[in-house]
Design a protein around this motif. Structure first.
Motif, PDB file in Angstrom:
ATOM      1  N   ARG A  65       0.839  -1.208   0.000  1.00  0.00           N
ATOM      2  CA  ARG A  65       0.000   0.000   0.000  1.00  0.00           C
ATOM      3  C   ARG A  65       0.870   1.252   0.000  1.00  0.00           C
ATOM      4  N   PRO A  66       0.371   2.344  -0.557  1.00  0.00           N
ATOM      5  CA  PRO A  66       1.197   3.560  -0.642  1.00  0.00           C
ATOM      6  C   PRO A  66       1.424   4.260   0.693  1.00  0.00           C
ATOM      7  N   ASN A  67       0.614   3.995   1.700  1.00  0.00           N
ATOM      8  CA  ASN A  67       0.773   4.650   2.998  1.00  0.00           C
ATOM      9  C   ASN A  67       0.707   3.587   4.087  1.00  0.00           C
ATOM     10  N   ILE A  68       1.896   3.128   4.477  1.00  0.00           N
ATOM     11  CA  ILE A  68       1.969   2.004   5.406  1.00  0.00           C
ATOM     12  C   ILE A  68       3.259   2.069   6.204  1.00  0.00           C
TER      13      ILE A  68
ATOM     14  N   GLY B 192      -1.107  10.259   3.518  1.00  0.00           N
ATOM     15  CA  GLY B 192      -2.178   9.537   2.836  1.00  0.00           C
ATOM     16  C   GLY B 192      -3.388  10.421   2.577  1.00  0.00           C
TER      17      GLY B 192
ATOM     18  N   LYS C  43      -2.859  12.248  -0.442  1.00  0.00           N
ATOM     19  CA  LYS C  43      -2.619  11.386  -1.614  1.00  0.00           C
ATOM     20  C   LYS C  43      -1.142  11.312  -2.004  1.00  0.00           C
TER      21      LYS C  43
ATOM     22  N   PRO D 259       2.339   9.097  -1.346  1.00  0.00           N
ATOM     23  CA  PRO D 259       2.828   7.835  -0.776  1.00  0.00           C
ATOM     24  C   PRO D 259       3.862   8.074   0.329  1.00  0.00           C
TER      25      PRO D 259
ATOM     26  N   ARG E 206       5.833   5.302   2.704  1.00  0.00           N
ATOM     27  CA  ARG E 206       6.035   3.920   3.132  1.00  0.00           C
ATOM     28  C   ARG E 206       7.217   3.881   4.096  1.00  0.00           C
TER      29      ARG E 206
END
Length: 141
Positions: A17-20, A128, A131, A133, A135
């Motif tokens: 996922r882009p935001n994790i 997030g 919008k 990313p 990580r």
């Protein structure tokens, strides 16, 4: 037939996922750095193996992330540095962050480790919502 079937920059981040914020597990730091470069994202890396305390952890992160000299060296200040000034400086392409060998010592116990990880979870949520990313990959010593 010389054209690869997949884009190299997609390989290490495929399915992520882009935001994790997650354990680094089988990822190699160099692959994550290469992916950040290919994607045009900021790459932030800190090796915390020599840290023994919260202050050591914050000092190493400040040094290795090249945080401003006015950094307050507490978790709130770290959160601010990961979000507010970057947001105000204009559009951001994305972030890949690696925290290697987070210590497990009497002076940096489970609660302190969770607080540190929570700072990066909050940053992932912040970006997030915009919008962008973010990580973060981490490992424990």
């Amino acid at each position: 037939m010389d054209t690869p079937l997949r884009k190299d920059q997609d390989v290490p981040l495929r399915g992520i996922r882009p935001n994790i914020v997650q354990s680094i597990r089988a990822f190699r730091v160099q692959d994550l750095q290469d992916a950040a470069t290919a994607l045009g994202h900021h790459f932030l890396y800190a090796n915390l193996a020599h840290a023994q305390s919260k202050q050591d952890v914050l000092d190493l992160i400040a040094q290795q992330f090249t945080l401003p000299t006015h950094f307050g060296k507490n978790f709130d200040a770290l959160s601010d540095c990961l979000t507010d000034p970057l947001h105000k400086s204009g559009p951001q392409p994305g972030f890949i962050v690696v925290l290697e060998q987070i210590p497990a010592t009497a002076k940096f116990d489970k609660e302190a480790r969770e607080q540190l990880i929570d700072v990066f979870r909050d940053a992932a949520d912040f970006w997030g919502e915009r919008k962008i990313p973010f990580r973060c990959f981490y490992s424990f010593l």
